[in-house]
Scaffold this active site. Structure first.
Site: not given
Length: 405
Positions: A243, A268, A333, A336, A360, A370
């Site tokens: 990001r 962050k 952005h 991504r 995500h 995870y």
């Protein structure tokens, strides 16, 4: 004999040191002293004689004093000491005055600051200062109603900021839940506002996703002649696809060039979880060169004005505009989405690895999230393949169109 308004108004102090008492019945009397006239209520509680102050004349009229006397008598009938009840009410009112929404919100800001990135913290404080505090900041938080909050967020909604209105409501909910935990409020009143706000239509940030066009964009970046910090940020943005806020807040202390890793602390990250970004050989090369310029600073991409702050959130987008890419074609952005689409549909990378690298929420077969090191070797290989593929696109090598038949 009961007192009259005329008598109370005209009666004078006779000079008696203790004052003059004039009864009204049921324990209430007017105490007249040189300093003024005072309403009192005499009663017995648990066998002890007590006196309750009902107010000062003329601020409290005869009728008002009688109302207060009756309230005291009702408490006595219920086995409650009116004097203790009055003290408790005074304490409660003081607590209520101290626990305004603004006071509780500021306490919550301090308590939760470590959980937010600096940019997020600044945005949250801006919403509170500009939109929330002027409307409900001075109200005791325990007395705020769902309607109070709704009226406030609808003012934000009316200016077209639908997403901000929703986020402000959610922010208020966090503060109310903090107040409940601290004992300053009974419940989160924003729970009653579910479905009360207009829903904003999701606006996907612009992104180039056709490989051929991505190659053209990469060549434009290669030819960009700007400040070295901006150039490096432009080169790394498509490679790392983090990001924009995460990139510009990167610190040298988080970068391990030898180990080829960038470890971002959860404070962050949008999801609040630590994140590892494997660095391809190309990314390490860019960062090694950049270190010559900014290595003495805290931030990898410091502001051109002061090394104490990261570069502006508009820097990369402004550079893209300067290269001829409008905001409806490509945004910082948007890289991504570029990576997500091509890694999946062209390179055939595992979707769970892509999603994990995008930071995500990814869960295993048992529904568990995870951790940050999950599949790290595989992700490192994927990130290197991605950087190599970008090199091929930039060089103009033959590419497979995204929507080829």
């Amino acid at each position: 004999m009961a007192l009259t308004d005329t008598f109370v108004k005209n009666v004078k102090h006779t000079g008696a040191p203790a004052g003059d008492k004039h009864t009204d019945g049921h324990g209430m009397f007017l105490l007249v002293k040189a300093a003024g006239k005072y309403w009192r209520h005499s009663y017995r509680f648990l066998g002890k004689q007590k006196t309750l102050a009902l107010g000062v004349y003329p601020e409290v009229s005869l009728a008002q004093a009688r109302q207060r006397r009756e309230q005291a008598r009702k408490l006595l009938a219920e086995g409650i000491d009116p004097s203790q009840a009055k003290r408790a009410d005074k304490v409660a009112r003081k607590l209520s005055a101290d626990n305004t929404f603004e006071a509780v919100a500021k306490a919550w800001l301090d308590a939760s600051k470590a959980q937010r990135a600096e940019s997020t913290d600044a945005k949250v404080r801006g919403w509170l200062e500009n939109d929330v505090f002027p409307q409900i900041g001075r109200l005791p938080i325990a007395g705020i109603t769902p309607r109070d909050v709704l009226d406030m967020v609808r003012k934000v909604e009316k200016r077209g900021a639908l997403d901000s209105a929703t986020r402000i409501k959610q922010l208020c909910g966090q503060i109310f839940r903090y107040a409940v935990a601290e004992g300053s409020a009974e419940r989160d009143v924003t729970a009653d506002l579910r479905g009360a706000l207009a829903v904003s239509q999701t606006k996907h940030l612009a992104a180039v996703t056709e490989p051929k066009q991505v190659g053209e964009l990469l060549r434009a970046i290669q030819g960009y002649s700007g400040h070295p910090v901006t150039v490096a940020a432009l080169q790394l943005t498509p490679m790392l696809f983090v990001r924009p806020g995460e990139l510009r807040h990167a610190e040298w202390a988080e970068i391990d060039l030898q180990g080829a890793e960038w470890r971002i602390p959860g404070s962050k990250m949008k999801m609040g979880l630590d994140h590892i970004v494997p660095l391809s050989t190309q990314a390490v090369e860019v960062l090694t060169e950049l270190q010559k310029f900014t290595g003495r600073h805290r931030y990898v991409f410091p502001s051109v004005r002061t090394g104490a702050r990261p570069m502006s959130e508009n820097t990369i987008n402004a550079a893209l505009r300067g290269m001829g890419y409008s905001s409806d074609v490509q945004t910082a952005h948007g890289f991504r989405a570029t990576a997500r689409t091509i890694l999946d549909e062209v390179l055939g990378e595992r979707v769970d690895l892509i999603e994990h690298q995008l930071a995500h929420a990814v869960k295993d077969v048992n529904g568990r999230a995870y951790n940050r090191t999950a599949h790290l070797p595989a992700r490192k290989e994927m990130m290197q393949r991605w950087a190599d593929y970008l090199d091929k696109l930039r060089a103009g090598a033959e590419v497979i169109p995204l929507h080829a038949a």
